[in-house]
Write a protein that holds these residues in place. Structure first.
Motif, PDB file in Angstrom:
ATOM      1  N   ARG A 253       0.836  -1.207   0.000  1.00 51.21           N
ATOM      2  CA  ARG A 253       0.000   0.000   0.000  1.00 51.21           C
ATOM      3  C   ARG A 253       0.873   1.261   0.000  1.00 51.21           C
ATOM      4  NH1 ARG A 253       0.246   4.391   3.390  1.00 51.21           N
ATOM      5  NH2 ARG A 253      -1.756   5.397   3.626  1.00 51.21           N
ATOM      6  N   ILE A 257       0.689   4.434  -2.759  1.00 58.55           N
ATOM      7  CA  ILE A 257       0.473   5.835  -2.368  1.00 58.55           C
ATOM      8  C   ILE A 257       1.587   6.718  -2.923  1.00 58.55           C
ATOM      9  CG2 ILE A 257       0.512   7.446  -0.405  1.00 58.55           C
ATOM     10  CD1 ILE A 257      -2.093   6.045  -0.539  1.00 58.55           C
ATOM     11  N   LEU A 265      -5.048  10.736  -6.948  1.00 62.36           N
ATOM     12  CA  LEU A 265      -5.655  10.133  -5.756  1.00 62.36           C
ATOM     13  C   LEU A 265      -6.902  10.900  -5.325  1.00 62.36           C
ATOM     14  CD1 LEU A 265      -2.397   9.324  -3.745  1.00 62.36           C
ATOM     15  CD2 LEU A 265      -4.007   7.633  -4.658  1.00 62.36           C
ATOM     16  N   ASP A 266      -6.829  12.232  -5.436  1.00 70.24           N
ATOM     17  CA  ASP A 266      -7.971  13.024  -4.985  1.00 70.24           C
ATOM     18  C   ASP A 266      -9.171  12.821  -5.914  1.00 70.24           C
ATOM     19  OD1 ASP A 266      -8.526  14.667  -2.715  1.00 70.24           O
ATOM     20  OD2 ASP A 266      -8.856  16.339  -4.073  1.00 70.24           O
ATOM     21  N   GLY A 270     -10.942  11.180  -3.237  1.00 71.68           N
ATOM     22  CA  GLY A 270     -11.397  12.374  -2.542  1.00 71.68           C
ATOM     23  C   GLY A 270     -11.444  12.138  -1.040  1.00 71.68           C
ATOM     24  N   PHE A 288     -11.444   6.274   5.980  1.00 72.97           N
ATOM     25  CA  PHE A 288     -11.681   6.909   4.691  1.00 72.97           C
ATOM     26  C   PHE A 288     -11.494   5.843   3.604  1.00 72.97           C
ATOM     27  CE2 PHE A 288     -10.706  10.556   7.335  1.00 72.97           C
ATOM     28  CZ  PHE A 288     -11.615  11.498   6.887  1.00 72.97           C
ATOM     29  N   ILE A 290      -9.898   5.957   0.781  1.00 72.64           N
ATOM     30  CA  ILE A 290      -8.523   5.788   0.290  1.00 72.64           C
ATOM     31  C   ILE A 290      -7.731   4.867   1.214  1.00 72.64           C
ATOM     32  CG2 ILE A 290      -7.602   7.877   1.443  1.00 72.64           C
ATOM     33  CD1 ILE A 290      -5.789   8.221  -1.024  1.00 72.64           C
TER      34      ILE A 290
ATOM     35  N   LYS B 211      -8.939  22.088   2.914  1.00 72.83           N
ATOM     36  CA  LYS B 211      -9.261  20.698   3.280  1.00 72.83           C
ATOM     37  C   LYS B 211      -8.011  19.849   3.134  1.00 72.83           C
ATOM     38  CE  LYS B 211     -10.315  19.044  -1.330  1.00 72.83           C
ATOM     39  NZ  LYS B 211     -11.140  18.247  -2.214  1.00 72.83           N
ATOM     40  N   ASP B 213      -6.679  16.763   1.272  1.00 75.38           N
ATOM     41  CA  ASP B 213      -7.072  15.955   0.122  1.00 75.38           C
ATOM     42  C   ASP B 213      -6.765  14.480   0.388  1.00 75.38           C
ATOM     43  OD1 ASP B 213      -4.357  15.585  -0.298  1.00 75.38           O
ATOM     44  OD2 ASP B 213      -4.273  16.742  -2.135  1.00 75.38           O
ATOM     45  N   ALA B 214      -7.123  13.634  -0.562  1.00 77.37           N
ATOM     46  CA  ALA B 214      -6.975  12.182  -0.373  1.00 77.37           C
ATOM     47  C   ALA B 214      -5.527  11.801  -0.045  1.00 77.37           C
ATOM     48  CB  ALA B 214      -7.448  11.450  -1.630  1.00 77.37           C
ATOM     49  N   HIS B 215      -4.584  12.399  -0.769  1.00 77.23           N
ATOM     50  CA  HIS B 215      -3.188  12.030  -0.512  1.00 77.23           C
ATOM     51  C   HIS B 215      -2.747  12.421   0.892  1.00 77.23           C
ATOM     52  CE1 HIS B 215       1.186  12.882  -0.457  1.00 77.23           C
ATOM     53  NE2 HIS B 215       1.167  11.617  -0.760  1.00 77.23           N
ATOM     54  N   ILE B 217      -4.653  12.677   3.528  1.00 76.32           N
ATOM     55  CA  ILE B 217      -5.274  11.697   4.436  1.00 76.32           C
ATOM     56  C   ILE B 217      -4.423  10.433   4.474  1.00 76.32           C
ATOM     57  CG2 ILE B 217      -7.267  10.152   4.727  1.00 76.32           C
ATOM     58  CD1 ILE B 217      -9.026  12.410   3.524  1.00 76.32           C
ATOM     59  N   ALA B 218      -4.008   9.984   3.295  1.00 80.29           N
ATOM     60  CA  ALA B 218      -3.206   8.752   3.205  1.00 80.29           C
ATOM     61  C   ALA B 218      -1.825   8.940   3.823  1.00 80.29           C
ATOM     62  CB  ALA B 218      -3.086   8.314   1.746  1.00 80.29           C
ATOM     63  N   GLU B 219      -1.263  10.135   3.672  1.00 73.86           N
ATOM     64  CA  GLU B 219       0.057  10.416   4.256  1.00 73.86           C
ATOM     65  C   GLU B 219      -0.022  10.310   5.788  1.00 73.86           C
ATOM     66  OE1 GLU B 219       2.960  11.167   2.729  1.00 73.86           O
ATOM     67  OE2 GLU B 219       4.146  11.957   4.377  1.00 73.86           O
ATOM     68  N   ASP B 221      -2.119   8.432   7.373  1.00 75.87           N
ATOM     69  CA  ASP B 221      -2.177   6.977   7.607  1.00 75.87           C
ATOM     70  C   ASP B 221      -0.780   6.368   7.628  1.00 75.87           C
ATOM     71  OD1 ASP B 221      -4.926   6.751   7.760  1.00 75.87           O
ATOM     72  OD2 ASP B 221      -5.186   6.164   5.663  1.00 75.87           O
ATOM     73  N   THR B 222       0.053   6.811   6.675  1.00 70.58           N
ATOM     74  CA  THR B 222       1.424   6.288   6.618  1.00 70.58           C
ATOM     75  C   THR B 222       2.168   6.623   7.907  1.00 70.58           C
ATOM     76  OG1 THR B 222       1.437   6.566   4.219  1.00 70.58           O
ATOM     77  CG2 THR B 222       3.578   6.291   5.294  1.00 70.58           C
ATOM     78  N   GLN B 318      -7.149  14.712   9.605  1.00 77.42           N
ATOM     79  CA  GLN B 318      -7.775  14.031   8.461  1.00 77.42           C
ATOM     80  C   GLN B 318      -9.204  14.530   8.247  1.00 77.42           C
ATOM     81  OE1 GLN B 318      -7.176   9.884   9.659  1.00 77.42           O
ATOM     82  NE2 GLN B 318      -5.693   9.594   8.003  1.00 77.42           N
TER      83      GLN B 318
END
Lengths: 393, 393
Positions: A253, A257, A265-266, A270, A288, A290, B211, B213-215, B217-219, B221-222, B318
């Motif tokens: 994963r 990313i 990704l957005d 989103g 979320f 993603i 906001k 963005d998706a990336h 949010i994922a960052e 998570d990382t 997030q």
């Protein structure tokens, strides 16, 4: 995409499929390809360790000419394989990763070139039936058990060694070009360092230039971190136990990313929730989209990947540094970075080309912008098709 | 840096220290500051959950004027605290993180402004004696045990709620400005969304715009991934057991890697080995210096950080999305991105400013380039000192 295929004939192991679409007109030609095996026994690593026997898979597309001057080597990326073009069966869901530019009449024209693509040692996807590789998951003949972390550290120089051994067996003593994306670009530049001039042309797509810098070393650490944190990893000695696939899925994963642009990704995910009825504002466990989807893909992918192979591949790339070999490099170079690449941003390619030019070597840069980030170099490679075709003239 | 300090006098809880360097000349003025505590009981979260009592720490610099019109709120970043300026003791090794721009005669001039800085709820550094916060590590009065993951999810709106409560107690009903870096920029824009016009000026340093963005949010998570992968985490119920500090150290290391530019990391660490006698080419266990040193710093830092607080802070950010509140926003806005920031690249600030201007709101962007990446917004903030000073006129 054509709606269907009619297989006409298969020549040798890698002949052409003339595909007719359902309308009856010729709409595409798909190579039918087969995996073959190279065995080297014994194999001495770049660092002087001996492995009793290694095996790697390879594929070839097109035909070697009489004076063996038309070979192009394709080197694959971190999580890739030698399946660069064509299909194993006409009804395969997907063709090789660079099928858009490798094939009859394409940028890397298999009517003209003999294209060779080789699985890396310690390839991640050791449990994929279409990948042949040797690494920690292989059986050590001394113990009849998997090597695990006793397998010697492998470097990109060793990837090149196996490729060179294969070319030797074909009697090929020069390459028209070596072409690779990401880790494949690293291998291509390792060729330029280890065998200067052997390849007349070097094409480095979405690569880092001549070394991995500190941040890239750390980024690979970030990728592999969940594996070594998984208690099932057991310092790599997990083959008789539960597999560290929870950590491995997170590691896979992490690669995804990093390899995709923020914009992509957005647009894809989103701020959507995994479950529209479970707000991430209500409980930490509510994810979320993603987060859940890319992890699910990681778990799916983990089924064919070995965790130690992931670690060894990461280390091979961390070790990459040919910056002191630049003065010896020969031939012509083409760098193809992707504009929104966060792993190896375009500045790295521009810098590498500049260094070569200062050393009197011809080097050019063509940026592509397919909007996917690093993965432009794989899934949007057709954007560079004409540039590659011209460079190979 | 001055070679030494002589403490002359301390007024009230936050008076000036006139520091004399060893040469005898006045070379610096250092605020002496003290942490104070705000208690809110009960506290109702943005999502409607009730917490019997919350406590957060705060610091103030300068004096509130008679008509209470000279207040500036400083909001802190992900791993930061309310210690934005000054020292607790004259011989503290370090001053607050923005001491370069907050103080007498500085860009945020404490001779003119009354500056307030508040610890966030669920602040990471709950075990730092200079941080006061409430979160999963706090004792739940119902059970006399730490809340753990039963603590309600906290949002940036809740950070703003505590800050608003503090300003209410001072009788402050408008802010000259709210100013924050990174997570602090997020809080500043949450102010603009929740209390439009309360702050006459908003300064968002190294922020993401309106906001995550998706990336991003994922960052996050990382960053937090190693905590939830640590078997000692036990779904957050670790307070009576071994702490998940192995995972936590990796999480803190992830933040550092993300926050520093590639160039800065390469200059600092390059391709050096942890142990000059142990080549990473010889064994997977042999580390590069960047790998070992940043992890060591992570372990050092983990001593004062709670793993669940890290998770809750990540989730708070997030959840950030005020994009639908932009039409209500009032006042003037200044965005200060850092050129080599990989976490929130400058394009995000430019886009946010453009959206505001389209809504008829005054917004400007001043890029800084201190070479450190995201952390330019903390350690190189003096590069924006004049721009901030002008904006506050």
């Amino acid at each position: 995409m054509p709606m269907g295929f009619i297989k006409l004939k298969q020549w040798m192991c890698r002949s052409l499929l003339l595909a007719l679409s359902l309308t009856g007109s010729v709409s595409a030609e798909t190579l039918l390809v087969q995996k073959q095996t190279l065995e080297i026994a014994p194999f001495t690593t770049f660092n002087g360790e001996t492995i009793a026997q290694v095996r790697v898979g390879y594929e070839t597309y097109g035909n070697l000419n009489a004076d063996k001057s038309n070979a192009i080597l394709i080197t694959h990326y971190f999580s890739g394989s030698s399946h660069a073009a064509g299909k194993y069966r006409a009804d395969d869901a997907q063709a090789g990763y660079w099928d858009a530019i490798i094939g009859p009449g394409k940028a890397i024209d298999t009517n003209r070139f003999f294209v060779v693509s080789v699985d890396t040692l310690v390839n991640l996807a050791v449990h994929d039936p279409n990948v042949i590789t040797t690494g920690p998951a292989s059986i050590d003949p001394k113990t009849n058990k998997p090597y695990g972390m006793t397998f010697p550290v492998i470097s990109v120089g060793d990837f090149v060694q196996t490729q060179k051994a294969l070319l030797d067996r074909f009697g090929i003593n020069k390459l028209h070009a070596v072409v690779g994306a990401s880790g494949g670009a690293i291998q291509a530049l390792q060729w330029a360092a280890t065998h200067p001039g052997f390849a007349e042309r070097t094409v480095a797509v979405i690569g880092p230039g001549f070394k991995l810098d500190a941040h890239s070393i750390a980024e690979l650490d970030t990728w592999l971190q969940p594996i070594v944190l998984d208690p099932n990893w057991r310092q790599g000695d997990y083959y008789a136990h539960s597999l560290p696939n929870f950590g491995l899925a997170h590691a896979l994963r992490n690669v995804t990313i990093a390899a995709l642009s923020s914009d992509w990704l957005d647009k894809q995910y989103g701020r959507q929730w995994h479950d529209p009825h479970q707000s991430p504002a209500q409980a930490f466990q509510h994810a979320f989209k993603i987060s859940s989807e890319l992890l699910k893909r990681g778990f799916d992918r983990a089924a064919v990947v070995d965790a130690n192979h992931f670690l060894y591949t990461a280390r091979a790339y961390q070790l990459f540094d040919v910056s002191d070999r630049v003065p010896a490099m020969k031939g012509r170079f083409l760098f193809i970075p992707a504009k929104t690449d966060r792993i190896f941003p375009p500045a790295m390619s521009h810098q590498a080309a500049e260094i070569l030019r200062k050393n009197g070597v011809q080097a050019e840069v063509v940026e592509i912008d397919g909007g996917m980030g690093h993965l432009d170099g794989v899934f949007r490679i057709q954007l560079a098709g004409q540039a590659i075709k011209d460079f190979l003239q």
